[in-house]
Scaffold this active site. Structure first.
Site, PDB file in Angstrom:
ATOM      1  N   SER A 102     -45.486  -3.326  14.178  1.00 36.66           N
ATOM      2  CA  SER A 102     -44.726  -3.539  12.952  1.00 36.66           C
ATOM      3  C   SER A 102     -45.613  -3.255  11.733  1.00 36.66           C
ATOM      4  O   SER A 102     -46.165  -2.154  11.618  1.00 36.66           O
ATOM      5  CB  SER A 102     -44.174  -4.971  12.941  1.00 36.66           C
ATOM      6  N   ASP A 155     -34.815  -1.927  19.142  1.00 34.35           N
ATOM      7  CA  ASP A 155     -35.356  -2.290  17.827  1.00 34.35           C
ATOM      8  C   ASP A 155     -34.546  -1.582  16.748  1.00 34.35           C
ATOM      9  O   ASP A 155     -34.695  -0.391  16.515  1.00 34.35           O
ATOM     10  CB  ASP A 155     -36.831  -1.882  17.751  1.00 34.35           C
ATOM     11  N   HIS A 164     -36.813  -5.973  17.722  1.00 31.03           N
ATOM     12  CA  HIS A 164     -38.108  -5.705  17.099  1.00 31.03           C
ATOM     13  C   HIS A 164     -39.213  -6.585  17.685  1.00 31.03           C
ATOM     14  O   HIS A 164     -40.369  -6.172  17.774  1.00 31.03           O
ATOM     15  CB  HIS A 164     -38.004  -5.920  15.590  1.00 31.03           C
TER      16      HIS A 164
END
Length: 382
Positions: free
Chosen positions: A157, A322, A355
């Site tokens: 991320s 995601d 995610h």
């Protein structure tokens, strides 16, 4: 913690602190005259100083990536599934460094730190930080540890964005960049989510324009709402359906506005527990770091041009479920790298966790990481 520390754990770890007196000029135009970075290390640095891996954390992460701080700890560090003997980041071979970035609230200089100019916490007066600022501070940390080139810089991320920025700003400073569940910049939708989260915090009556420390209060409701919103975006619809469905907490409707569905209970718990361990001003800063990340902006918005000078080898990983940083965003990075004939491996992992999948054990994911890091280990001779 389990009755006995698992054999593949790094065990008990102690955070360390480094103070830097060399001023750090920031992208926002301000300068930090001095600052501290808190970090942890796992494994040993070899004689050639070639086996170091830098782990970069995401929005709410910190330096505690693996092991335990005390025997009574119930949970290990946030990436313990990947760091330790025999794990992908094998600490028998690698020296792993994980830090709390500037602006954080877990020991590194940030809003909760005392501003030497006023003798009070920085609060909202702490400068806006960028990924590029972080990378500069991380390079200074590496130099202080005697590391001139990282075997790999890795993160998921927002951590993956740092790996990309490393490859752009310090091309000779790393051999491999591993970007997981990342994006070359935020979409308008993602910026919108962050803005709603910030407004939830700033509209809390206890926020006091960010000076809530002086009032001995915390903007609990706003920070809780911000975390609840964020948590929804980290999970996929399939994951939420499988975990909660429309299950009722008491087995029947109450015809009111208290918690009825299990998913409501889960989100409230996540929000309430987050308030106890995170700072609201730091949350505001971290979302702005995400919003501002756009390395191509300095290259006429051409990502290929931004990555042209990179010399690292790349491993880009995405997860099918995601939707916040979708595989399409990872493929943008891959295409820009291929435009420059850079060496890049790409993997798209089938997962239903959304995610958050980059933090969760997944056999395929961990096998690929293990295989790639095996290659890195051979290159640096460990």
């Amino acid at each position: 913690m389990p009755n006995a520390i698992p054999a593949d754990s790094v065990g008990l770890v102690v955070p360390q602190t480094l103070r830097f007196s060399e001023p750090l000029a920031l992208d926002c135009g301000r300068t930090l005259a001095e600052y501290e970075l808190v970090y942890e290390t796992y494994g040993a640095l070899n004689a050639a100083r070639s086996n170091a891996i830098l782990v970069c954390h995401a929005l709410s992460g910190d330096h505690h990536a693996a092991g335990y701080h005390a025997p009574e700890d119930k949970k290990p560090g946030w990436w313990d599934s990947c760091i330790g003997p025999g794990k992908p980041f094998d600490t028998r071979r690698f020296f792993v460094v994980s830090l709390n970035n500037l602006g954080g609230c877990k020991g590194s200089t940030g809003p909760v730190s005392v501003n030497p100019a006023t003798g009070k916490p920085y609060g909202p007066d702490f400068p806006i930080i960028t990924v590029r600022d972080w990378v500069k501070s991380q390079a200074r940390l590496g130099a202080a540890l005697g590391i001139t080139q990282w075997a790999a810089v890795i993160g998921g991320s927002l951590g993956g964005m740092q790996a990309l920025q490393w490859a752009i700003d310090f091309p000779d400073g790393l051999r491999h960049a591993i970007a997981i569940a990342a994006a070359p910049k935020l979409s308008a939708q993602n910026i919108a989510f962050n803005e709603v989260a910030r407004q939830a915090i700033m509209s809390d009556p206890d926020f006091h324009a960010g000076h809530y420390y002086e009032h001995n209060v915390v903007p609990r409701r706003g920070l809780m709402l911000a975390r609840m919103l964020g948590h929804i975006t980290y999970l996929s619809d399939d994951a939420m359906r499988a975990k909660f469905g429309r299950e009722l907490r008491e087995g029947k409707l109450s015809f009111g506005f208290d918690v009825e569905f299990q998913v409501e209970s889960y989100l409230r718990y996540q929000g309430q527990s987050f308030v106890e361990r995170f700072d609201a001003n730091t949350y505001l800063l971290m979302t702005k770091v995400l919003d501002y990340f756009d390395p191509a902006a300095d290259f006429n918005h051409d990502l290929s041009a931004a990555l042209k000078a990179a010399t690292a080898r790349f491993f880009v990983i995405a997860f099918t479920s995601d939707w916040r940083f979708s595989p399409a965003r990872s493929r943008e990075i891959v295409r820009a790298l291929l435009d420059n004939d850079h060496e890049v491996s790409y993997a798209e992992i089938t997962s239903s966790e959304g995610h958050d999948a980059f933090l969760m054990p997944n056999a395929h994911y961990q096998t690929l990481l293990h295989t790639y890091l095996e290659r890195v280990a051979r290159e640096v001779g460990v």
